[in-house]
Design an enzyme around this catalytic site. Structure first.
Site, PDB file in Angstrom:
ATOM      1  N   GLU A 177       0.831  -1.212   0.000  1.00 58.25           N
ATOM      2  CA  GLU A 177       0.000   0.000   0.000  1.00 58.25           C
ATOM      3  C   GLU A 177       0.863   1.258   0.000  1.00 58.25           C
ATOM      4  O   GLU A 177       1.092   1.862   1.056  1.00 58.25           O
ATOM      5  CB  GLU A 177      -0.949   0.021   1.204  1.00 58.25           C
ATOM      6  CG  GLU A 177      -1.899   1.223   1.168  1.00 58.25           C
ATOM      7  CD  GLU A 177      -2.763   1.353   2.417  1.00 58.25           C
ATOM      8  OE1 GLU A 177      -3.669   2.201   2.399  1.00 58.25           O
ATOM      9  OE2 GLU A 177      -2.536   0.630   3.394  1.00 58.25           O
ATOM     10  N   LYS A 214      -2.869  -2.026  -2.816  1.00 57.89           N
ATOM     11  CA  LYS A 214      -3.903  -1.121  -2.293  1.00 57.89           C
ATOM     12  C   LYS A 214      -3.466   0.300  -2.624  1.00 57.89           C
ATOM     13  O   LYS A 214      -2.425   0.765  -2.142  1.00 57.89           O
ATOM     14  CB  LYS A 214      -4.089  -1.312  -0.780  1.00 57.89           C
ATOM     15  CG  LYS A 214      -5.168  -0.405  -0.198  1.00 57.89           C
ATOM     16  CD  LYS A 214      -5.561  -0.817   1.219  1.00 57.89           C
ATOM     17  CE  LYS A 214      -6.592   0.158   1.797  1.00 57.89           C
ATOM     18  NZ  LYS A 214      -7.155  -0.283   3.075  1.00 57.89           N
TER      19      LYS A 214
END
Length: 296
Positions: A177, A214
């Site tokens: 992420e 993400k």
């Protein structure tokens, strides 16, 4: 090794991932949004008791099931606790059909080169071993991009892949992420650099390995399509990044193949003061709207 049923669900099921992983820094904000003021608890232990009660209430709500919520990201302290007498990760999978993930990062370093890297994670191997013991499928770790600085973004992505490879050695699926801050003026340029660095990192992965990503909702719709289509990417999920739920859903609908992994946007409108019927109706409506946006 990862559970095949869980892998199949994460790879191809329709739905989204709930982010229930607020840590020590963000928990007071999450509780305040939920209608629990800071003067209602004393110290960290009570604070985490209250946030666990909030998360348990969400997870036990009838609408929170694998039919629409295909995965959930847990904070380490949530993994170590129980829901209805069952360890949290096992409760998610065995009772709700929701694939459990564990947040493993320890927060962010100070800004440098337009990015905030993750602090070192010296306990990562033992955390991963414990996660495997709890039946967790994968992990998530967040770092931040605050400017279109090529050197900073390269270092950010390199750190994500470095930890990702360590996590994969435990048979876990890492969610990388590298969050692009939604309010920066050069967001689109930062996303172009990020895309190039992610593609390079993916191409360098050994055959047979894959990760999840993400990412912030992009400035240009479908910008991340090459990542969604990449053979070494199991799934690309979107963070809400500070957008309200309606705006996050509208942006997500423009990005085909991307699904949600929302935190604040998921819990929007929930309150400790609601009756169970009001709470269940609110979370059901939230889940339905995010599910629809993730199903485009």
């Amino acid at each position: 090794m990862t559970d095949k049923a869980q892998a199949d669900q994460m790879r191809s099921a329709t739905g989204f991932i709930a982010a229930l992983d607020q840590s020590g820094g963000s928990t007071p904000k999450a509780l305040a949004q939920y209608g629990v003021a800071e003067n209602e608890y004393s110290g960290e232990a009570e604070m985490f008791d209250m946030v666990h009660a909030m998360r348990s209430r969400i997870v036990k709500s009838p609408a929170f099931s694998g039919e629409k919520v295909i995965g959930a990201i847990l904070f380490e302290m949530t993994m170590d606790r129980e829901i209805d007498g069952i360890p949290s990760a096992r409760f998610l999978w065995e009772q709700r059909g929701v694939v459990p993930f564990l947040k493993v990062d320890k927060g962010l370093e100070e800004a440098s080169n337009g990015v905030r890297l993750m602090k070192p994670i010296p306990t990562l191997d033992t955390m991963c071993e414990r996660a495997v013991g709890h039946g967790v499928f994968g992990t998530k770790m967040r770092s931040v991009i605050d400017a279109a600085n090529a050197a900073g973004i390269r270092a950010n992505v390199a750190q994500q892949f470095q930890y990702g490879e360590q996590i994969m050695r435990h048979g876990l699926m890492p969610i990388l992420e590298p969050e692009v801050t939604i309010s920066i003026s050069d967001k689109a340029e930062a996303e172009n650099i990020l895309m190039d660095e992610l593609l390079s990192g993916l191409d360098a992965l050994p055959e047979g390995q894959e990760v999840m990503l993400k990412l912030s909702l992009p400035t240009v719709a479908n910008h991340y399509k090459p990542l969604i289509d990449h053979p070494k990417v199991m799934r690309v999920v979107a963070l809400s990044g500070g957008y309200g739920r309606d705006e996050a859903n509208a942006l997500l609908e423009q990005n085909h193949g991307m699904i949600a992994s929302f935190s604040r946007a998921l819990a929007e409108g929930l309150s400790a003061q609601q009756s169970d019927a009001e709470f269940d109706a609110t979370i059901a409506a939230s889940i339905d709207s995010i599910f629809r946006a993730s199903s485009t």
